[in-house]
Design an enzyme around this catalytic site. Structure first.
Site, PDB file in Angstrom:
ATOM      1  N   ASP A 160     -48.550  -9.511  34.275  1.00  0.00           N
ATOM      2  CA  ASP A 160     -47.368 -10.172  34.848  1.00  0.00           C
ATOM      3  C   ASP A 160     -46.088  -9.827  34.104  1.00  0.00           C
ATOM      4  OD1 ASP A 160     -49.009 -11.320  36.695  1.00  0.00           O
ATOM      5  OD2 ASP A 160     -49.067 -13.294  35.733  1.00  0.00           O
ATOM      6  N   LYS A 199     -45.011  -9.492  30.052  1.00  0.00           N
ATOM      7  CA  LYS A 199     -45.312 -10.616  29.168  1.00  0.00           C
ATOM      8  C   LYS A 199     -46.020 -10.161  27.894  1.00  0.00           C
ATOM      9  CE  LYS A 199     -45.557 -14.472  32.443  1.00  0.00           C
ATOM     10  NZ  LYS A 199     -46.386 -15.576  32.965  1.00  0.00           N
ATOM     11  N   CYS A 241     -59.292 -25.685  63.130  1.00  0.00           N
ATOM     12  CA  CYS A 241     -58.819 -26.426  64.306  1.00  0.00           C
ATOM     13  C   CYS A 241     -57.760 -27.457  63.918  1.00  0.00           C
ATOM     14  CB  CYS A 241     -59.983 -27.092  65.031  1.00  0.00           C
ATOM     15  SG  CYS A 241     -60.844 -28.323  64.042  1.00  0.00           S
TER      16      CYS A 241
END
Length: 951
Positions: A457, A479, A583
């Site tokens: 990251d 990082k 649903c």
């Protein structure tokens, strides 16, 4: 933030979900006086400045010494104490950080403290703490007071927030909304939860009701509950109300709570103590007494017991034992504490610093239940096996590790220096862990130690609120490399190898078994379960200890995994996260989470999935003309209809986008509702006669676009152009490419959250669901884990204490797992889960840590393998599997013929592969039972492979 009521969401977004905006704004108007910039003081300073108070005054009269380099991570070799101020200040531009070096003693006029809302004392003698506490307690309103200390291997926190401290939210838990199955008419009326959902209520709490059909008198009212079962509760007299028909939701109403505090002078003799470890419930009171004896020693001698005192003569220990009263039957504990008292265990300071910092935030905001009133945390298990080492082990040597050496001795320090650690993740916990490792001197280059860290990251602004190694100028840098550089500033002697990789099956060529073979320990600083499970499986496979930890808001956990002693992370599984049925999302949303997830799915479909599919299609086909000819020839082409639909509707300028958006509005928020109501009219009933549209189903209401259709002309023009675009001669190569968007929640300029928030709010309006604000929508849509620096610091400190035990090779009974919730507050230290053994035969068993080994050669057959297992381990396999490939299952046709085939031919190893791990099963002792599993069997293709494995 300090001078404005506006909250910088790009910085504080994760913390806002922990504290809430009201508490954040109260902090932004509060000032803190913090005395003592030692190991504990600097931890508290870091945490409360990151949190975003208005102002902090750092007070200390001492000059820096070499000793401080091992306890204060903001001190460098060239520093004086004022240097800490600038490094603390740069943690948060919204916080005013000042420094005071004035003498604070028994004659100081304390009226200057009136400008602060909270006073925190560390490294302050007890008599002065009592004086300042009395002053703070007597003010109107009281100045909140916190006194805390770390003496070597034991620590304490004391809180006094006044005689009537009101807390607005004692737990910080977000109240759940639950659907109602039934409410009886009676005295009392009984409420039943729908679908046997547990309500989680306690007798005496209050709930409010809404959306009830029939017994409408309850809507908008609040009632105190009496719990009858996990699924039902009584609310008082409902006998005069209308009969309950259907529907309804109840929600817990949070009620403020008032806490009473006594001054330290009163609490010394009759302390209210929080017990963290129920396996030794007597220890908090013992530590209370011992630390008071240390205070008395300090008052008498103007110092703590010297590291050399105990070996030369027993005066300090005898003084302490005498002071500790007859009820203390543990001279060993007294001796341990007194010998280490001048030393410092940095991870203990980190853990207590996190806990004390959270109490500061409670004092300023009235959010969460405060500590009442003493908390003691010790690291006795860390030093227990070391107490009989010779005195020279603990003697100072004039370097940065003297404070640590006073607690754990030189030999243990050397083990830490030589340690080789692999840490996965460099986020909030990762930064805290690196700081702790630096202070402990783990992985020093001159001792051939090393810390390897990896994180793919890049740094974002929201990270700066917790990941204290990063600064604004580091945003969009990796990082791992940034954290490594910052850690080397704390301790330049370390050897750190920083990578930018994920640890996953795709990188097993990098993080191979050979890589793991050089390690002593694996540390996870991860934020998801899947990654933890994978790293755990690799650690178990390579028989390496693993330290896992994690936080969620004010909650934290640590888990210690040691080869042959404990279970692993994968040995237990949390219940799976409940997924929203398709649903429900598509047609029957009932709560705001459903509409937010629907909006998030629409974003993924429209802006990520469909453009990606579009690009893949045109990468496989040379031109639109070619596709048209092949389709006209009757050829079936996967995805062609969706792609042509996208192409035909692809806008060429902003007006087209607006026109398409307008059409989508009608599709999603008008026509879908009309279609659903046409299929299921409001009076539709099920076979049992009950209404179709009853809770939790909500009937939709079509939404009319409320502008006077200003885009109608543009719509017609755009649609005409889009219809023409389907013809191949109007399609340019550039129109055969799209740029997929990947949802990014933290960039307010990209429109991603605008889309999700708007779509969710419209769908909520359509189904009469109470809308969420943007902050709540962002948390749910972005699956944000609430986070705060206090719990991160505490969890990293706790897990770093266990690292010392791993380095020392301690026994099972000395390791501790931990769960805490700083909001309540509660901390529970427990023994780790002992590893289980699976019995194959009376004399043959295995655990998750066992691995059998078989050496083969080029002509080694499957039959030879099975015979070798029987000869080596006393039992013959009945089944052999490699990954998902079944090498030998007797009932499978043709498998008996495989017994004569070589292992090379069956497995087909890739070039250079030296071994494979096979899964074997064994026949049950009783016919008819299932086959018994066995440990993994590592098969080496040659004996030479073993010798070259680590190369």
């Amino acid at each position: 933030m300090a001078d404005s009521m506006d909250i910088d969401d790009s910085l504080y977004s994760r913390q806002r979900y922990v504290l809430g905006d009201s508490a954040m704004q109260q902090m932004a108007q509060s000032a803190v006086f913090l005395s003592g910039m030692g190991a504990l003081g600097v931890e508290i300073a870091k945490n409360i400045v990151l949190a975003g108070v208005k102002a902090v005054t750092l007070h200390d009269c001492k000059r820096c010494e070499v000793w401080d380099l091992g306890t204060n991570f903001f001190i460098r070799e060239e520093d004086v104490v004022e240097a800490v101020h600038s490094r603390v200040a740069e943690l948060n531009p919204y916080v005013q950080v000042s420094v005071s070096t004035d003498v604070l003693d028994d004659s100081t006029d304390l009226s200057f403290l009136k400008r602060y809302q909270c006073v925190v004392l560390t490294e302050t003698k007890l008599s002065l703490q009592k004086r300042i506490n009395h002053f703070c307690h007597s003010q109107q309103p009281p100045i909140k007071f916190i006194g805390c200390d770390v003496f070597g291997i034991c620590s304490r926190v004391f809180c006094d927030f006044g005689e009537a401290f009101e807390v607005s939210d004692p737990t910080g838990e977000e109240p759940k909304e639950l659907f109602i199955q039934n409410i009886s008419q009676g005295n009392p009326g009984v409420v039943m939860c729908m679908d046997s959902r547990t309500h989680g209520l306690q007798t005496g709490q209050s709930v409010c009701f809404k959306e009830i059909n029939g017994m409408t008198e309850l809507n908008g009212t609040t009632h105190q509950v009496t719990v009858l079962s996990p699924y039902s509760f009584a609310i008082g007299d409902t006998s005069s109300f209308q009969a309950f028909a259907h529907g309804g939701i109840f929600r817990l109403v949070k009620t403020p709570k008032t806490f009473n505090f006594e001054m330290m002078e009163q609490q010394l003799c009759d302390p209210r103590l929080l017990t963290p470890d129920f396996s030794k419930p007597e220890v908090p009171l013992q530590l209370h007494t011992i630390m008071l004896a240390l205070d008395a020693f300090q008052e008498q001698h103007a110092r703590l017991p010297s590291i050399g005192d105990a070996p030369k003569c027993q005066q300090p220990s005898l003084f302490l034992i005498t002071s500790c009263c007859a009820h203390l039957q543990t001279s060993e504990l007294v001796r341990c504490v007194s010998r280490c008292a001048r030393g410092c265990l940095p991870p203990l300071a980190a853990a207590v610093g996190g806990i004390a910092s959270q109490e500061v935030l409670k004092a300023l905001t009235g959010k969460f239940s405060p500590l009442q009133q003493w908390f003691y945390l010790d690291a006795i298990e860390v030093v227990q096996p070391l107490q009989y080492l010779p005195a020279e082990e603990f003697a100072p040597r004039g370097d940065r590790y003297d404070a640590l050496r006073a607690c754990i001795g030189e030999s243990m320090c050397l083990k830490l220096h030589k340690f080789r650690v692999f840490m996965v993740g460099c986020g909030a916990i990762g930064c805290e862990m690196l700081k702790n490792l630096a202070l402990l001197g783990v992985g020093l280059s001159r001792h051939s130690g090393e810390i390897c860290i990896t994180d793919p990251d890049l740094i974002e602004k929201s990270n700066l609120n917790r990941q204290f190694l990063f600064r604004p100028q580091h945003i969009q840098r990796p990082k791992s490399t940034t954290a490594a550089a910052a850690t080397l500033e704390i301790n330049p002697e370390m050897q750190i190898d920083a990578h930018l990789n994920k640890v996953c099956p795709a990188t097993e060529d990098i993080y191979s078994d050979a890589f793991f073979s050089h390690l002593n320990l694996v540390v996870t600083a991860l934020d998801n379960v899947e990654a933890r499970r994978y790293v755990d499986s690799r650690s178990v496979s390579n028989q390496k200890a693993l330290l896992d930890s994690g936080t969620m808001g004010t909650k934290g956990h640590t888990e210690i995994i040691v080869p042959y002693l404990t279970e692993s992370y994968n040995s237990h599984r949390d219940p799976p996260e409940e997924e929203i049925p398709f649903c429900t999302l598509k047609s029957f949303p009932a709560v705001i989470e459903h509409t937010i997830q629907w909006a998030r799915d629409k974003f993924e479909s429209a802006f990520s999935h469909k453009p990606s599919m579009y690009n893949m299609f045109w990468q496989s086909h040379s031109s639109a003309q070619d596709v048209l000819q092949r389709m006209m020839a009757g050829e079936s082409m996967e995805g062609s209809f969706q792609v042509i639909k996208l192409l035909s509707r692809r806008p060429t300028h902003l007006d087209h986008c607006l026109a398409l958006a307008r059409l989508k509005f009608d599709k999603y928020f008008k026509r879908k509702a009309l279609q659903l109501l046409h299929s299921f009219p409001l009076d539709t009933r099920l076979k049992d006669g009950s209404l179709f549209w009853q809770s939790p189903k909500r009937p939709p209401s079509p939404i009319e676009f409320d502008l006077n259709d200003p885009l109608s002309e543009e719509e017609r023009e755009a649609i005409s152009q889009l219809q023409e675009a389907i013809s191949s001669n109007s399609v340019t190569p550039g129109r055969l490419r799209m740029t997929p968007l990947f949802f990014e929640k933290d960039d307010d300029t990209n429109g991603h959250m605008d889309f999700v928030a708007s779509a969710s709010a419209l769908r909520a309006q359509m189904y009469a669901i109470e809308a969420a604000d943007r902050l709540q929508t962002k948390r749910i849509a972005g699956k944000i884990i609430p986070a705060i620096a206090t719990s991160t610091a505490a969890v990293a400190g706790l897990v770093s204490m266990e690292l010392i035990k791993v380095a020392g090779g301690y026994g099972f009974e000395l390791f501790k797992n931990c769960f805490f919730n700083l909001a309540i507050p509660v901390m529970v230290l427990t023994e780790t889960a002992q590893v289980k053994r699976t019995q194959i035969r009376d004399d043959i068993s295995f655990s998750i840590w066992d691995r059998w080994t078989i050496f083969g050669h080029e002509d080694f057959t499957l039959s030879d393998f099975m015979s070798a297992v029987k000869e080596e381990y006393g039992i013959e396999p009945t089944m052999v599997v490699h990954g998902v490939k079944m090498l030998y299952v007797p009932v499978m046709p043709g498998h008996n013929k495989r017994l004569k085939l070589t292992m090379h031919k069956l497995i087909k190893p890739s070039a250079g592969r030296k071994y494979v791990d096979l899964t074997v099963s064994f026949a049950p002792e009783v016919d008819g039972d299932e086959d018994l599993p066995g440990p993994p069997v590592r098969y080496y293709f040659s004996r030479e492979s073993k010798s070259g494995e680590k190369a």
